[in-house]
Design a protein around this motif. Sequence first.
Motif, mmCIF file in Angstrom:
data_model
loop_
_atom_site.group_PDB
_atom_site.id
_atom_site.type_symbol
_atom_site.label_atom_id
_atom_site.label_comp_id
_atom_site.label_asym_id
_atom_site.label_seq_id
_atom_site.Cartn_x
_atom_site.Cartn_y
_atom_site.Cartn_z
ATOM 1 N N GLY A 96 36.758 41.214 35.828
ATOM 2 C CA GLY A 96 36.555 42.297 34.879
ATOM 3 C C GLY A 96 35.311 42.155 34.037
ATOM 4 O O GLY A 96 34.606 43.134 33.791
ATOM 5 N N ALA A 97 35.047 40.955 33.581
ATOM 6 C CA ALA A 97 33.949 40.776 32.645
ATOM 7 C C ALA A 97 32.617 41.203 33.247
ATOM 8 O O ALA A 97 31.847 41.943 32.632
ATOM 9 C CB ALA A 97 33.891 39.317 32.198
ATOM 10 N N ARG A 124 31.532 33.865 39.095
ATOM 11 C CA ARG A 124 31.557 33.051 37.867
ATOM 12 C C ARG A 124 31.117 31.619 38.128
ATOM 13 O O ARG A 124 30.515 30.988 37.277
ATOM 14 C CB ARG A 124 32.955 33.090 37.258
ATOM 15 C CG ARG A 124 33.157 32.295 35.960
ATOM 16 C CD ARG A 124 32.309 32.803 34.797
ATOM 17 N NE ARG A 124 32.553 34.182 34.473
ATOM 18 C CZ ARG A 124 33.514 34.602 33.651
ATOM 19 N NH1 ARG A 124 34.312 33.751 33.068
ATOM 20 N NH2 ARG A 124 33.664 35.882 33.408
ATOM 21 N N SER A 128 38.089 46.882 38.023
ATOM 22 C CA SER A 128 38.265 45.433 38.064
ATOM 23 C C SER A 128 39.752 45.106 38.158
ATOM 24 O O SER A 128 40.578 45.992 38.378
ATOM 25 C CB SER A 128 37.638 44.780 36.836
ATOM 26 O OG SER A 128 38.187 45.319 35.649
ATOM 27 N N HIS A 129 40.064 43.838 38.000
ATOM 28 C CA HIS A 129 41.429 43.351 38.174
ATOM 29 C C HIS A 129 41.938 43.671 39.591
ATOM 30 O O HIS A 129 43.121 43.881 39.790
ATOM 31 C CB HIS A 129 42.374 43.933 37.107
ATOM 32 C CG HIS A 129 41.979 43.548 35.712
ATOM 33 N ND1 HIS A 129 42.659 42.614 34.965
ATOM 34 C CD2 HIS A 129 40.963 43.947 34.937
ATOM 35 C CE1 HIS A 129 42.063 42.466 33.789
ATOM 36 N NE2 HIS A 129 41.036 43.268 33.754
ATOM 37 N N MET A 189 28.069 37.555 34.962
ATOM 38 C CA MET A 189 27.589 38.200 33.745
ATOM 39 C C MET A 189 26.200 38.816 33.937
ATOM 40 O O MET A 189 25.751 39.598 33.120
ATOM 41 C CB MET A 189 27.561 37.203 32.586
ATOM 42 C CG MET A 189 28.908 36.553 32.294
ATOM 43 S SD MET A 189 30.253 37.750 32.156
ATOM 44 C CE MET A 189 29.668 38.753 30.814
ATOM 45 N N VAL A 194 32.732 45.072 33.936
ATOM 46 C CA VAL A 194 32.678 45.844 32.687
ATOM 47 C C VAL A 194 31.275 45.811 32.099
ATOM 48 O O VAL A 194 30.746 46.837 31.642
ATOM 49 C CB VAL A 194 33.706 45.284 31.678
ATOM 50 C CG1 VAL A 194 33.404 45.737 30.264
ATOM 51 C CG2 VAL A 194 35.104 45.707 32.072
ATOM 52 N N THR A 195 30.665 44.653 32.108
ATOM 53 C CA THR A 195 29.305 44.525 31.557
ATOM 54 C C THR A 195 28.330 45.389 32.339
ATOM 55 O O THR A 195 27.489 46.074 31.755
ATOM 56 C CB THR A 195 28.858 43.050 31.568
ATOM 57 O OG1 THR A 195 29.797 42.274 30.826
ATOM 58 C CG2 THR A 195 27.487 42.875 30.951
ATOM 59 N N CYS A 214 35.783 36.547 39.189
ATOM 60 C CA CYS A 214 36.171 35.607 38.139
ATOM 61 C C CYS A 214 37.679 35.614 38.119
ATOM 62 O O CYS A 214 38.318 35.869 39.123
ATOM 63 C CB CYS A 214 35.597 36.023 36.786
ATOM 64 S SG CYS A 214 36.104 34.888 35.519
ATOM 65 N N GLY A 215 38.260 35.348 36.940
ATOM 66 C CA GLY A 215 39.719 35.392 36.852
ATOM 67 C C GLY A 215 40.254 36.758 37.259
ATOM 68 O O GLY A 215 41.282 36.876 37.915
ATOM 69 N N SER A 216 39.519 37.784 36.875
ATOM 70 C CA SER A 216 39.902 39.147 37.260
ATOM 71 C C SER A 216 38.684 39.942 37.699
ATOM 72 O O SER A 216 38.792 41.069 38.138
ATOM 73 C CB SER A 216 40.541 39.875 36.075
ATOM 74 O OG SER A 216 39.555 40.029 35.058
#
Lengths: 124, 131
Positions: A62-63, A12, A78-79, A40, A66-67, A58-60
């Motif tokens: 996940g974003a 990120r 993720s996470h 991303m 997932v993308t 990133c924070g998790s």
Amino acid sequence: MEKQIKVVIGHRLGKGQKVAKGIEDAGGVVVVIPGMAADMKLGDVMHQEQADIGLSFCGSGGAGAVTAGTKYGYKQESHLRSVDAGIAALRRGARVLGFGFLDTEELGSRIVNEFRKLQSEGKA
Amino acid sequence: MYKVTHQDIIRFLRQLDVEERNTPALASRLLPVYHAGDEAGWQMDEMALLALTSHMVALVQRLDSREVIEPIEEEHLAQIAPWAQDMAQQMLTPLFSAAGLPVDRSEVGLVALHLAAAAERINAESTAVGY
């Protein structure tokens, strides 16, 4: 000649250099996506590079994971909050791994070594 | 512009494999956040909203567990578009207030990056098809 394991890193904040070093030390090839919000773009670059593994931070994580999974069909988890959790996800078949901010050489080298082991077992 | 509904958020949460019993309440917590973004003029599409929702699920977990994220260095925060930071601040303030916590600048920065990245991608795609 054995094909080198290729890993793409999307962080990120544009970091991931320590993980990259670990990957290279383990004999892997790494692409670190530059710039902010690099997570991303993980799926796009993985696809472009025909990478074996993608790492999202990133924070998790996940974003980015997932993308990548949604757009290109990569199996993702993720996470993930530790190296061991990432290894376990890899063993379950995930090829995009989403973490918190975990920029360590250990992560990079263990991911490559584990994937190499999975390849030798015919599981990757 | 994408006007997000409660059902949209539930749909995103299901795609993210959030436990079904938690989705209605979580969607209710996130709806005002997304409405604030919409009212502030965000540029989001399905993919960006799914990614943002993934981030928000983790953010809400951090709020509930009182986990503080590793601070983002000033040099990185300075690279994030001010409009995105302002928008993220507007979106997150009620969520932090409801949790009884001061707004975390790094959390704002991470959400701002989502907003900025989405806007950049959507604008680039629009330009590419000659709109």
